[in-house]
Scaffold this motif. Structure first.
Motif, short mmCIF file in Angstrom:
data_model
loop_
_atom_site.label_atom_id
_atom_site.label_comp_id
_atom_site.label_asym_id
_atom_site.label_seq_id
_atom_site.Cartn_x
_atom_site.Cartn_y
_atom_site.Cartn_z
N GLY A 1 0.83 -1.20 0.00
CA GLY A 1 0.00 0.00 0.00
C GLY A 1 0.86 1.25 0.00
O GLY A 1 2.08 1.19 0.15
N PRO A 2 0.24 2.41 -0.15
CA PRO A 2 1.00 3.67 -0.17
C PRO A 2 1.49 4.05 1.22
O PRO A 2 1.00 3.56 2.24
N ALA A 3 2.48 4.97 1.25
CA ALA A 3 3.05 5.40 2.52
C ALA A 3 2.00 5.99 3.44
O ALA A 3 2.05 5.81 4.67
N LYS A 4 1.00 6.66 2.87
CA LYS A 4 -0.03 7.30 3.69
C LYS A 4 -0.89 6.29 4.45
O LYS A 4 -1.62 6.66 5.38
N LYS A 5 -0.81 5.01 4.08
CA LYS A 5 -1.57 3.97 4.76
C LYS A 5 -0.69 3.10 5.66
O LYS A 5 -1.04 1.97 5.98
N GLY A 6 0.45 3.64 6.04
CA GLY A 6 1.26 2.97 7.05
C GLY A 6 2.41 2.14 6.53
O GLY A 6 2.99 1.37 7.30
N PHE A 7 2.78 2.30 5.27
CA PHE A 7 3.92 1.56 4.73
C PHE A 7 5.15 2.47 4.75
O PHE A 7 5.25 3.40 3.96
N PRO A 8 6.08 2.25 5.68
CA PRO A 8 7.24 3.14 5.82
C PRO A 8 8.19 3.07 4.63
O PRO A 8 8.11 2.15 3.80
N GLU A 9 9.09 4.03 4.57
CA GLU A 9 9.99 4.15 3.42
C GLU A 9 10.88 2.94 3.22
O GLU A 9 11.24 2.62 2.08
N ASN A 10 11.24 2.25 4.30
CA ASN A 10 12.16 1.12 4.16
C ASN A 10 11.46 -0.18 3.76
O ASN A 10 12.10 -1.22 3.67
N THR A 11 10.14 -0.14 3.53
CA THR A 11 9.41 -1.36 3.18
C THR A 11 9.96 -1.99 1.91
O THR A 11 10.21 -3.20 1.86
N THR A 12 10.16 -1.18 0.88
CA THR A 12 10.66 -1.71 -0.39
C THR A 12 12.01 -2.37 -0.23
O THR A 12 12.25 -3.49 -0.72
N ALA A 13 12.93 -1.71 0.49
CA ALA A 13 14.27 -2.27 0.67
C ALA A 13 14.21 -3.60 1.42
O ALA A 13 14.92 -4.55 1.08
N THR A 14 13.33 -3.69 2.43
CA THR A 14 13.20 -4.92 3.20
C THR A 14 12.69 -6.06 2.33
O THR A 14 13.21 -7.19 2.38
N LEU A 15 11.70 -5.78 1.49
CA LEU A 15 11.12 -6.82 0.63
C LEU A 15 12.11 -7.27 -0.44
O LEU A 15 12.20 -8.46 -0.76
N LEU A 16 12.84 -6.33 -1.01
CA LEU A 16 13.84 -6.71 -2.01
C LEU A 16 14.92 -7.59 -1.40
O LEU A 16 15.43 -8.51 -2.05
N GLN A 17 15.27 -7.34 -0.14
CA GLN A 17 16.26 -8.16 0.55
C GLN A 17 15.72 -9.58 0.77
O GLN A 17 16.45 -10.56 0.63
N ILE A 18 14.44 -9.70 1.11
CA ILE A 18 13.82 -11.01 1.29
C ILE A 18 13.90 -11.81 -0.01
O ILE A 18 14.24 -13.00 -0.01
N ALA A 19 13.58 -11.17 -1.14
CA ALA A 19 13.67 -11.85 -2.43
C ALA A 19 15.11 -12.26 -2.73
O ALA A 19 15.37 -13.39 -3.19
N ASN A 20 16.04 -11.37 -2.45
CA ASN A 20 17.44 -11.64 -2.74
C ASN A 20 17.95 -12.83 -1.94
O ASN A 20 18.72 -13.66 -2.46
#
Length: 338
Positions: free
Chosen positions: A57-76
């Motif tokens: 979801g968008p940042a305004k709905k509680g998804f912090p800026e580091n969410t993308t980096a965390t998820l990409l690390q999980i995939a990696n």
């Protein structure tokens, strides 16, 4: 093979914990829920995962800026390429999936990040599709499937009269993601909504009517992470699975001062336990200090300070401080009860 994970929901039923951390990134026994989910799927598929796509979801709905980096690390960490898409508006399960349309092609598994599971079957990649199901006592609260000769014949949403007790747990395999993408596009282009949302079950019905054959994938254990109590219970079950598998989840640098750890437990790095008994079934995050306490069956995140406490069935967020005699508490991030 791709894994696509819609996880844009705000997780309102798990507040206050989801006010600062998206529900799928809530840590269970040392790993985020979504990481455990994709690892379990990978073990069932038994094929190389080349991409994992996440819909947040968008940042305004509680998804912090580091969410993308965390998820990409999980995939990696699973050796896969990671992609992150944003669903700006909640318009249903099919709409969420369509937000990842650039990844929705070829064989793929779609897993909505509300649940964890354990299964010992292997996916038949030759089937047109598979839908993970679990036998439940009260099917009226779930979408269910009907079977004939091992194939799914009907999808029924929350049946008030008994038609099946095989509940859909929210994980699907599609041999041809292109067909799924095209059917969702047709729904959206023609504004075909159900309860004001674009539903994946409508896509499944259309594919079935066009000749696609879906098989069930039965899971042994289905663990819910929707509310506080089921999430604490999920933590207990995951710890039990890890312990029986011979995995030691207690960090080697834990400082024990007149304290005891009763397995199974997860204890993170740089934790100090003073005059404390921890366990069984406790997850305690890193950089935490527990003093004069007894804690069982609880999920406690990182950088937490707890003293003079007797806790059971508790869930405590990151950077929280707790000093008291309450037991079954639910305390969000940065909360202080002293």
């Amino acid at each position: 093979m791709k894994i696509i994970v819609p996880m844009a929901g705000i997780g309102s039923r798990l507040r206050p914990h989801t006010l600062t951390v998206p529900k799928p990134l809530t840590v269970i026994a040392g790993k985020p829920i979504v990481q455990r989910l994709v690892e379990d799927i990978s073990s069932v598929i038994d094929e190389e995962i080349d991409e994992i796509a996440f819909i947040i979801g968008p940042a305004k709905k509680g998804f912090p800026e580091n969410t993308t980096a965390t998820l990409l690390q999980i995939a990696n960490e699973l050796g896969a390429k990671g992609n992150v898409y944003v669903q700006e508006e909640a318009l249903g399960t099919a709409h969420a999936l369509f937000c990842a349309k650039n990844s929705l092609f070829g064989p793929c598994v779609v897993a909505y990040a509300d649940t964890l599971f354990k299964a010992d079957f292997k996916l038949d990649a030759n089937a047109d599709g598979a839908i993970w199901v679990k036998q439940v006592a009260d099917p009226s609260a779930f979408g269910v499937v009907k079977l004939d000769n091992g194939f799914i014949t009907d999808f029924v949403e929350k049946p008030q009269e008994f038609v099946s007790d095989l509940a859909i747990i929210g994980i699907y395999y599609f041999k041809d993601g292109d067909r799924v993408r095209n059917e969702i596009k047709y729904l959206i282009d023609n504004d075909l909504k159900e309860n004001n949302e674009y539903q994946l079950t409508n896509v499944l019905e259309t594919l079935k009517s066009e000749g696609a054959k879906f098989i069930p994938g039965t899971v042994n254990t289905w663990m819910d992470c929707g509310k506080k109590d089921p999430t604490v219970d999920t933590n207990k079950q995951v710890l039990e699975f890890e312990y029986k598998a011979g995995n030691n989840l207690v960090s080697k640098d834990v400082v024990l001062e007149n304290s005891e750890i009763i397995q199974p437990c997860y204890i993170g790095e740089n934790v100090v336990l003073k005059n404390t008994k921890i366990g069984p079934y406790v997850s305690l995050g890193s950089n935490s200090v527990i003093e004069n306490a007894a804690i069982t069956n609880s999920l406690i995140q990182s950088n937490v300070t707890i003293s003079n406490a007797n806790l059971d069935n508790a869930m405590i967020g990151n950077h929280a401080k707790f000093n008291g005699k309450f037991t079954s508490v639910s305390i969000g991030d940065y909360t202080e009860l002293t």
